[in-house]
Design an enzyme around this catalytic site. Structure first.
Site, PDB file in Angstrom:
ATOM      1  N   CYS A  25       0.871  -1.158   0.000  1.00 55.64           N
ATOM      2  CA  CYS A  25       0.000   0.000   0.000  1.00 55.64           C
ATOM      3  C   CYS A  25       0.915   1.217   0.000  1.00 55.64           C
ATOM      4  O   CYS A  25       2.116   1.109  -0.169  1.00 55.64           O
ATOM      5  CB  CYS A  25      -0.929   0.024   1.210  1.00 55.64           C
ATOM      6  SG  CYS A  25      -2.185   1.322   1.128  1.00 55.64           S
ATOM      7  N   CYS A  66      -1.256   6.630   1.589  1.00 51.24           N
ATOM      8  CA  CYS A  66      -2.620   7.116   1.655  1.00 51.24           C
ATOM      9  C   CYS A  66      -3.270   6.703   2.967  1.00 51.24           C
ATOM     10  O   CYS A  66      -2.766   5.872   3.687  1.00 51.24           O
ATOM     11  CB  CYS A  66      -3.441   6.580   0.492  1.00 51.24           C
ATOM     12  SG  CYS A  66      -3.738   4.827   0.631  1.00 51.24           S
ATOM     13  N   SER A  67      -4.419   7.278   3.233  1.00 49.81           N
ATOM     14  CA  SER A  67      -5.022   7.092   4.552  1.00 49.81           C
ATOM     15  C   SER A  67      -5.733   5.758   4.667  1.00 49.81           C
ATOM     16  O   SER A  67      -6.380   5.493   5.648  1.00 49.81           O
ATOM     17  CB  SER A  67      -5.996   8.228   4.827  1.00 49.81           C
ATOM     18  OG  SER A  67      -6.887   8.348   3.743  1.00 49.81           O
ATOM     19  N   CYS A  68      -5.630   4.926   3.653  1.00 45.38           N
ATOM     20  CA  CYS A  68      -6.365   3.665   3.690  1.00 45.38           C
ATOM     21  C   CYS A  68      -5.567   2.499   4.260  1.00 45.38           C
ATOM     22  O   CYS A  68      -5.970   1.359   4.167  1.00 45.38           O
ATOM     23  CB  CYS A  68      -6.892   3.317   2.292  1.00 45.38           C
ATOM     24  SG  CYS A  68      -8.225   4.423   1.799  1.00 45.38           S
TER      25      CYS A  68
END
Lengths: 144, 216
Positions: B117, B120-122
């Site tokens: 990943c 990002c905020s995910c």
């Protein structure tokens, strides 16, 4: 740890210094959520806000008593406005105090903060999901 | 954004911008202040990273280890987890809700899973805590897809040559949790004992759970 080593800043000569500073902060500032080892954070941004306060204190922008008084005032204001004070909102008050104190100390002002916040919002919007969000000069010239 | 309007809490993910990224109000305020302080020379990003890294294991509720340990001891939960991880984790009273859609992928003797990943905020920090620095770095992201075996070797993870390695890339709606294989020699262990063996890296797929009896 995985491959690669992090770069080291003036404050971060090693992790020990960070944790020592955090220990002093905990002694001076009431209410910092913690477990037996030290502070704990619910979300990554909380740790970033915590680290910024530590770094500004190291730079002698404010003393811990000043910080504690500002934070206490922010908590009092939030409670008056109906904050349940369950500890979940602690770092919201922390960030309020941080924004207020940097303005009071002349480090920056509310207008600049708003301008950068708007730019970051724009940077997030234009960044495809999955790529690092980075601030660029043109993010400041965007109006919507 | 400057005024302190009463925004719902940060773990509310919105998907207003189909192709863009999303930062919460608090994330935006923190990033804005950090940019200003950095540009004016009050803080160094590396110094902030060093402080944050000292607390890497103290960020987020760290539900992942408990979820994995439960899956190892409770076959019905394991099945539910692999079918719909978000829903299965929601049934555990003591675990806070998981944002977005979480998918659990199971390691077996035949297949090893690994997750990539970005910044990002995910990132599923509700499960895994703070993303480690290497995980956010471009080299890991690009090499994990092209040369997963080489990346694993850097982590000291060697797999049999006939074990398939599958790399999962997070999307806006889907995040992944690796369900590692239960270590041998843990028959009869309690969930709590087992949870102690589950490392963050083992849930990203760049490590194995600790062996029983190894130093923590």
């Amino acid at each position: 740890m995985g491959p690669g080593s992090r770069s080291q800043g003036s404050l971060g000569r090693d992790d020990q210094l960070g944790t020592d500073a955090a220990q002093r902060a905990r002694e001076a500032v009431p209410g910092i959520p913690h477990d037996t080892d030290g502070p704990v954070f619910r979300e990554p941004w909380e740790a970033q806000a915590f680290a910024m306060a530590l770094a500004l204190h190291e730079r002698r922008i404010f003393t811990w008593p000043e910080w504690a008084a500002t934070l206490a005032d922010e908590i009092k204001r939030a409670q008056a406005a109906g904050d349940p004070d369950t500890g979940e909102t602690y770092y919201r008050h922390w960030l309020n105090a941080l924004e207020r104190l940097v303005a009071e100390k002349g480090v920056t002002d509310a207008v600049t903060l708003a301008r950068y916040q708007h730019a970051w919002d724009h940077a997030a919007d234009r960044t495809p999901h999955g790529e690092p969000i980075e601030l660029q000069p043109h993010d400041f010239h965007h109006h919507d | 954004m400057a005024q302190d309007h009463d925004h719902p809490h940060d773990d509310d993910h919105h998907h207003d911008h189909e192709h863009g990224s999303e930062l919460s109000e608090m994330q935006i305020r923190v990033r804005a202040l950090e940019s200003i302080l950095t540009e004016k020379g009050y803080v160094e990003p590396a110094a902030l990273d060093a402080i944050i890294e000292a607390y890497e294991t103290k960020i987020g509720p760290h539900n992942g280890a408990r979820v994995v340990a439960k899956a190892w001891t409770d076959p019905a939960f394991r099945q539910a987890l692999l079918k719909d991880a978000t829903k299965a984790i929601g049934t555990l009273g003591h675990v806070s809700r998981v944002g977005d859609h979480l998918v659990a992928v199971e390691n077996t003797a035949e297949r090893h899973n690994m997750v990539v990943c970005t910044l990002c905020s995910c990132y599923p920090w509700e499960m895994l805590g703070l993303p480690p620095v290497w995980y956010k770095a471009a080299p890991y992201r690009s090499r994990a897809v092209k040369d997963p075996r080489g990346v694993l070797a850097d982590f000291g993870v060697t797999l049999p040559s006939d074990t398939e390695i599958r790399v999962w890339d997070s999307t806006a709606e889907t995040r992944f949790l690796v369900l590692p294989m239960r270590p041998n020699g843990t028959e009869g262990w309690s969930e709590q004992q087992l949870a102690e063996l589950v490392t963050r890296d083992s849930m990203i797929g760049t490590g194995f759970p600790k062996a029983p009896g190894s130093p923590s």
